[in-house]
Design a protein around this motif. Structure first.
Motif, PDB file in Angstrom:
ATOM      1  N   PRO D  43       0.829  -1.203   0.000  1.00  7.55           N
ATOM      2  CA  PRO D  43       0.000   0.000   0.000  1.00  7.55           C
ATOM      3  C   PRO D  43       0.866   1.257   0.000  1.00  7.55           C
ATOM      4  O   PRO D  43       2.019   1.211   0.433  1.00  7.55           O
ATOM      5  CB  PRO D  43      -0.808  -0.121   1.296  1.00  7.55           C
ATOM      6  N   SER D  44       0.321   2.339  -0.442  1.00  7.46           N
ATOM      7  CA  SER D  44       1.073   3.599  -0.598  1.00  7.46           C
ATOM      8  C   SER D  44       1.341   4.277   0.741  1.00  7.46           C
ATOM      9  O   SER D  44       0.441   4.399   1.577  1.00  7.46           O
ATOM     10  CB  SER D  44       0.262   4.552  -1.480  1.00  7.46           C
ATOM     11  N   VAL D  46       2.698   3.687   3.624  1.00  8.94           N
ATOM     12  CA  VAL D  46       2.542   3.088   4.954  1.00  8.94           C
ATOM     13  C   VAL D  46       3.927   2.783   5.527  1.00  8.94           C
ATOM     14  O   VAL D  46       4.770   2.203   4.845  1.00  8.94           O
ATOM     15  CB  VAL D  46       1.703   1.792   4.874  1.00  8.94           C
ATOM     16  N   LEU D  70      -6.641  -0.435   1.410  1.00 11.37           N
ATOM     17  CA  LEU D  70      -5.752   0.716   1.260  1.00 11.37           C
ATOM     18  C   LEU D  70      -5.470   0.993  -0.212  1.00 11.37           C
ATOM     19  O   LEU D  70      -5.660   0.129  -1.079  1.00 11.37           O
ATOM     20  CB  LEU D  70      -4.446   0.443   2.014  1.00 11.37           C
ATOM     21  N   ASN D  71      -4.996   2.208  -0.484  1.00 10.86           N
ATOM     22  CA  ASN D  71      -4.557   2.527  -1.846  1.00 10.86           C
ATOM     23  C   ASN D  71      -3.266   1.781  -2.151  1.00 10.86           C
ATOM     24  O   ASN D  71      -2.381   1.703  -1.300  1.00 10.86           O
ATOM     25  CB  ASN D  71      -4.273   4.025  -1.983  1.00 10.86           C
ATOM     26  N   PRO D  72      -3.142   1.286  -3.373  1.00  9.23           N
ATOM     27  CA  PRO D  72      -1.877   0.635  -3.725  1.00  9.23           C
ATOM     28  C   PRO D  72      -0.780   1.688  -3.902  1.00  9.23           C
ATOM     29  O   PRO D  72      -1.065   2.875  -4.038  1.00  9.23           O
ATOM     30  CB  PRO D  72      -2.195  -0.041  -5.058  1.00  9.23           C
TER      31      PRO D  72
END
Lengths: 234, 234, 234, 234
Positions: D43-44, D46, D70-72
């Motif tokens: 995820p982006s 993190v 979550l956003n990738p």
């Protein structure tokens, strides 16, 4: 004999690997008890992880071993000459720390490029010349001490204001009021040597910091009206 | 078979990551039992955290595997040639340690710029030429060994006084009286390579340390009248 | 008083040695409570391993100590001027981190050579001139703050988009919305300074990254339509 | 869904800080399941110390999120293009590792100066040009992938033999048969970038390693008759 000082010298020696200043056994710390005129120094060539306070060697200022089963550091005669000539110092460190030794191998003084340097060392770090063939073959370590002392005299350097020196083709010595402060100055020197190396690469036309900035920072920490730190904690 | 030697070679191999000399599996240590003419070497391509003393491979000097389930290091033939040609050595290390390999890639000898170098290595660290196309395609690792041996002969180098070499476009080999001393010399080489790199950047007109200083330091540690360290501890 | 802020400033100070940004006591972090107009700062010259949240010093924006037994950082007056002039910032860091300080000693702006830089800092990192003799002797730390503020005004820099600065012959300051973000930016600056140093060595004719790439990366993280990270996690 | 692959991608991501390849969140690893055509990616933005296997995001090759809260990674579109164009690869890594990124900022291919490089990468590491204004503003991450693919085609590079690339003014990508091998290649690239940097400083007239040596080492590890390592262990 001098058990407290042995403990302190032991701890200061153990700080050398902790601060990344030595590889193997390439460093030594000593401290002097000015009252008795005796100094305590690391034994020669003993691994740091085998070192104990009891191994420390006690020497007098004539170069006689007063106590200890082991040989003192091979650089003992250099420490001795510095203690004799600089009565205001209480501890000495020698290392082959990487950046400082690189400057020593390059045979150059380290110019004062900024406040990190000026906070602890007044003016450039002097690099003294290599010993002559005669000086090397006669009494190498003792002559190393003489050379440092003579160069400080010739250059008018105060060993309290300039607590570090480079020996050409060899490496650095640092000193201070005690073993702990000497190690502190050895760490400062390594940091200063590293940043001067990089700063010259970034700007080949770099100039030393202005004298007034050097004065300001040195005096902020060491002058009569010093206001860095906590007086009550000292 | 040679259980004690396997344990020592295992430990010396494990020292390589501890001293920061290897990434992944890029290094190997061997040691020889001169009586039986057998040497013990790390298996090829095994991760250091999976290595055990039992995995060590036993080889004879004709290149036959005498014991072990795994393939020996791909550099085994180089070790073998060095053991055959240099009867005074007992352990060999090969790494791709960063600074020494950088000098090897640059194809330059490392000049002796100071006492850290002179304490362990007499004169410059030689960098032997790249192998020819024929030497590479024929028996690459064996020819690497031949080349090192021939260059030492041609240059009149004593492998005890110069316990390290660089192979152009490849990396360093180091050796010593046993595996432990070989690793020690590999660490020295990396430090020396690092400081020579930096010293040349600091002073592009740098010159090697005077011969008399090199002699003094080498003999202080290794000469007949050596006075560094503790005789009784050795 | 401001116990939560003291805890945060304490933790941010402790992050400096954790990220390798300080040697000894060479760094300090502060943060401001904008409502009360009070800021919390590290005490001067205290070792990081002896630091506690209770030791933090509370100051008002007139430079008066409001709470605390210890002297505040000797750089307090610089922090104060930045808080007064940049109402959008909530935390400030000063260090002597090695690469950033080397650029400061070299007296050069750090050009934006890539997206690591552009992700956090819009345009080059400015290096402000050394103070004059008068500025140094009069009110050194306060004048350091004035100079930074005036230079940002003169150059039209937004302190939110350029959260870092170099002071010639001295070292870096970094800031952010709070103490934690200020430390984050100090780490970014050190990485950016390191890679710019190396990139210039690799290619002496290097040019800054194209403006459109700098815009893209800065806006990807900080613009109105930022799409880096997790909105829900912030 | 793809729980085993998520675990592996998680572990490969956690290896990035362990190998010193990332600061903060500046890196991401993905791996693809070729049967289902789905890939798993970090995820982006993190923090690594908060990352868990469950946070991994599952994507299809049309760029749709198939699973995950979550956003990738913001670089997902680049990974996607590489998976589509290079069917032989199973894992991809992007980092801002210091030396590789410095070469990318300098905009230079890394020449093959020695066997450490030749063991894993056949020929120079290509540095692809910066994207144009249009490519940046249109679909930046996707176009980054297109550019790499097109450059490999134009240069006739086999992505299995050259598992790494530099993007000018940005940083490196590395790949391999799976996530673990991709990280391995990212570590190799950083080592190779570091030693090439130093080798050029040591010898400004340095030449690449002879082609026959490059061939020998690459084939010793990867050719039909490879003899490095333990076949039985693979």
């Amino acid at each position: 004999m001098l058990e407290e000082l042995k403990q302190k010298v032991y701890e200061a020696n153990m700080d050398l690997p902790r601060y990344g200043l030595v590889t193997f056994t390439w460093g030594n710390v000593s401290a002097i008890d000015r009252e008795s005129g005796l100094f305590v120094i690391k034994p020669s060539g003993v691994d740091y992880d085998k070192l104990t306070p009891e191994m420390m060697v006690v020497m007098d200022l004539n170069g006689n071993k007063v106590e200890g089963n082991l040989n003192p550091s091979s650089d003992t005669a250099t420490h001795l000459e510095l203690y004799k000539a600089f009565p205001e110092i209480g501890g000495i460190v020698h290392t082959h720390s990487s950046y400082a030794t690189s400057w020593a191998q390059a045979g150059r003084d380290i110019p004062c490029y900024g406040t990190t340097h000026a906070d602890y060392i007044y003016g450039p770090v002097p690099c003294v010349r290599c010993l002559t063939k005669e000086e090397i073959e006669d009494a190498y370590e003792e002559n190393t001490g003489h050379l440092i002392v003579n160069e400080f005299k010739r250059l008018g350097k105060d060993p309290k204001a300039v607590p570090v020196v480079l020996c050409k083709n060899h490496g650095p010595f640092a000193w201070g009021k005690d073993a702990k402060e000497a190690v502190h100055n050895a760490v400062v020197l390594e940091e200063v040597a590293k940043m001067a190396y990089r700063a010259e690469t970034i700007n080949p036309r770099i100039q030393p910091a202005p004298q007034e900035l050097q004065d300001k920072h040195y005096n902020r920490k060491h002058g009569k009206n010093a206001y860095y730190g906590q007086t009550t904690l000292k």
